[in-house]
Design an enzyme around this catalytic site. Structure first.
Site, PDB file in Angstrom:
ATOM      1  N   HIS A   1       0.812  -1.220   0.000  1.00 42.38           N
ATOM      2  CA  HIS A   1       0.000   0.000   0.000  1.00 42.38           C
ATOM      3  C   HIS A   1       0.841   1.264   0.000  1.00 42.38           C
ATOM      4  O   HIS A   1       1.913   1.304   0.603  1.00 42.38           O
ATOM      5  CB  HIS A   1      -0.888   0.042   1.253  1.00 42.38           C
ATOM      6  CG  HIS A   1      -1.849  -1.095   1.346  1.00 42.38           C
ATOM      7  ND1 HIS A   1      -2.357  -1.535   2.523  1.00 42.38           N
ATOM      8  CD2 HIS A   1      -2.383  -1.888   0.385  1.00 42.38           C
ATOM      9  CE1 HIS A   1      -3.185  -2.554   2.299  1.00 42.38           C
ATOM     10  NE2 HIS A   1      -3.203  -2.790   1.010  1.00 42.38           N
TER      11      HIS A   1
ATOM     12  N   TYR B   1       0.279   1.728  13.656  1.00 46.06           N
ATOM     13  CA  TYR B   1       0.963   2.739  12.855  1.00 46.06           C
ATOM     14  C   TYR B   1       0.644   4.121  13.373  1.00 46.06           C
ATOM     15  O   TYR B   1      -0.490   4.383  13.736  1.00 46.06           O
ATOM     16  CB  TYR B   1       0.420   2.814  11.417  1.00 46.06           C
ATOM     17  CG  TYR B   1       0.231   1.536  10.712  1.00 46.06           C
ATOM     18  CD1 TYR B   1       1.166   1.124   9.787  1.00 46.06           C
ATOM     19  CD2 TYR B   1      -0.894   0.760  10.934  1.00 46.06           C
ATOM     20  CE1 TYR B   1       1.000  -0.059   9.100  1.00 46.06           C
ATOM     21  CE2 TYR B   1      -1.073  -0.415  10.260  1.00 46.06           C
ATOM     22  CZ  TYR B   1      -0.117  -0.821   9.345  1.00 46.06           C
ATOM     23  OH  TYR B   1      -0.292  -1.989   8.668  1.00 46.06           O
TER      24      TYR B   1
END
Ligand SMILES: Cc1cn([C@H]2C[C@H](O)[C@@H](COP(=O)(O)OP(=O)(O)O[C@H]3O[C@@H](C)C(=O)[C@@H](O)[C@H]3O)O2)c(=O)[nH]c1=O
Length: 186
Positions: free
Chosen positions: A62, A132
């Site tokens: 991604h 994240y």
């Protein structure tokens, strides 16, 4: 916090000290001052977490397209992952390079990944949690990716791929969007 460069692409392995005692452990998972003092400019605007139930699952690859490319601080907080980043910056001396790192929830090692990289991972354990900090907000129209087995990149995954999302199987070839990739390969 210790910062070890990953090649010379501007990404780092980050080692926050772990303080252990009879109860368990304590670890700082984000420190704006340490990053600033080291010379990394990163302002977190979003925090994300994913749980992957089984070993062998791949999430990725991604990235978010210009003008909202996203830098990330990545941490595996439970289980283990084989983490992969790919430099997609056209003007980078390391463009097209693939970097792999194992992250282990017991150690708490993190990665800092600059804007302009693609990211993905394979779980090496059941019930793996990855967290994240994101330097950009999620913009669905700019959210992009390429397949885990894209031949222009040639990522080798350590385990048979046991599962992947429908979306991650639908990404178009990376070389269609980054013509220099076709010419140079990884
Ligand atoms: C990334 C993201 C997804 N979503 C939505 C979209 C979708 O309905 C659902 C799950 O999204 P995904 O399938 O893309 O989740 P996932 O495959 O876990 O996506 C993550 O993969 C790793 C490799 C990364 O590097 C992350 O930045 C992120 O892209 O959550 C958000 O609402 N906000 C977000 O920031």
């Amino acid at each position: 916090m210790r910062f070890d460069p990953i090649g010379d692409c501007g990404a780092y392995r980050v080692y926050p000290p772990v303080r252990r005692d009879d109860r368990g452990s304590f670890q700082r998972t984000w420190c704006a001052v340490a990053f600033e003092e080291f010379g990394i400019t990163f302002k977190a605007v979003q925090g994300n977490s994913s749980l992957t139930k089984f070993r062998g699952i791949v999430r990725g690859m991604h990235f978010q397209r210009a003008p909202r490319e996203d830098a990330k601080v990545i941490r595996c907080s439970r289980g283990r992952i084989h983490d992969v980043i790919v430099d997609l910056r056209a003007d980078s001396g390391t463009r097209g390079h693939v970097y792999v790192n194992e992250l282990d929830g017991d150690e708490g090692t993190m990665l800092f990944v600059p804007a302009g990289f693609a990211h993905g991972f394979q779980t090496l354990s059941d019930n793996t949690v990855v967290e994240y900090l994101m330097g950009e907000s999620y913009v669905p129209e700019l959210y992009d990716g390429f397949r885990y087995d894209d031949e222009a990149v040639g990522i080798s995954w350590p385990e048979p791929v046991r599962g992947i999302s429908e979306n991650d199987l639908r990404w178009s070839s990376l070389a269609e969007r980054f013509p220099w990739f076709r010419a140079e390969g990884a």
